[in-house]
Write an enzyme that holds these catalytic residues in place. Sequence first.
Site, PDB file in Angstrom:
ATOM      1  N   SER A  90       0.850  -1.193   0.000  1.00 50.05           N
ATOM      2  CA  SER A  90       0.000   0.000   0.000  1.00 50.05           C
ATOM      3  C   SER A  90       0.878   1.233   0.000  1.00 50.05           C
ATOM      4  O   SER A  90       2.018   1.208   0.498  1.00 50.05           O
ATOM      5  CB  SER A  90      -0.916   0.025   1.224  1.00 50.05           C
ATOM      6  OG  SER A  90      -1.575   1.280   1.345  1.00 50.05           O
ATOM      7  N   TYR A 135      -2.020  -0.009  10.256  1.00 50.18           N
ATOM      8  CA  TYR A 135      -2.046  -0.476   8.869  1.00 50.18           C
ATOM      9  C   TYR A 135      -0.764  -0.065   8.144  1.00 50.18           C
ATOM     10  O   TYR A 135      -0.161  -0.871   7.426  1.00 50.18           O
ATOM     11  CB  TYR A 135      -3.272   0.111   8.176  1.00 50.18           C
ATOM     12  CG  TYR A 135      -3.437  -0.276   6.729  1.00 50.18           C
ATOM     13  CD1 TYR A 135      -3.807  -1.567   6.367  1.00 50.18           C
ATOM     14  CD2 TYR A 135      -3.235   0.651   5.706  1.00 50.18           C
ATOM     15  CE1 TYR A 135      -3.966  -1.924   5.039  1.00 50.18           C
ATOM     16  CE2 TYR A 135      -3.405   0.302   4.376  1.00 50.18           C
ATOM     17  CZ  TYR A 135      -3.764  -0.987   4.047  1.00 50.18           C
ATOM     18  OH  TYR A 135      -3.918  -1.328   2.723  1.00 50.18           O
TER      19      TYR A 135
END
Length: 274
Positions: free
Chosen positions: A166, A180
């Site tokens: 990501s 995250y």
Amino acid sequence: MRQLEGRVCVVTGAARGLGQTIAAALGAAGGRLALCDLREDALRAAAAALRAQGCEVYAAACDVSDSAAVEGFFATVAEVLGPVDVLVNNAALVPGGPEDEARRSRHYTYLTTPEPRDTLGFTSAMSDAEWLKYWGVNVHGVFFCTRAALKQMEPRRYGRIVNIASIAGLSALSAHSPHYSATKGAVIAFTRAVAAEVAGANIFVNAVAPGGVATPQFDDYIARLDPEARGRLFQMIPAGRLGTMDEYAGLVVYLAGDGHYLAGQVISPNGGMV
């Protein structure tokens, strides 16, 4: 072009969203699909849709954070379809609950609105449980699946592994989700280390680090924003839009094929955000 004709392709987290789109793209390229997810009903529906499109599909529920479950899944894939040629580590926990969305909206406002600078207070308010649960799927799961796949790839001196990381692991644009961000940064470091280890056996390991992805879940979040907040979000993206799932899936298919010399690379389609 069916550049993956006959290749056995494992996709984790394949029941919906980006994982399902990646699976469909690999199948359209000739891949024989082995899919797993925890959402059994959605996984069955996804597998049925892919079979209706002419894809060969084996699908089974699997918790990638469970080492024994992963080993069992990969052993069954080898029995049903043959040894794994391609692994796409897509399964991940993504912040999407009400508290996550509140932090995200607060952060986007902070980034795009003139206001006094101060701490946003995200990390200091995070619980142990919230931090730890992300590591089980996003990091341990990637390791468990990679290890299981390599046991089948290394003796044959062939394999392609694509880890879905990501932009959160590359930048501070996801400061609203430090848990995250940390896990996706770990996936990037793991990708580079394993790629250097196994490239000599013709096993190429790379990562895709998406920026904003127009998944149904993220589209729902955007739809709930007021027009001003929606404008602030898109102001952060030079391209002025999110990436489509098909755009990301096309890159995964390329990395899963033989027509490149990429190993240990982190490719981040993000519309110019980073």
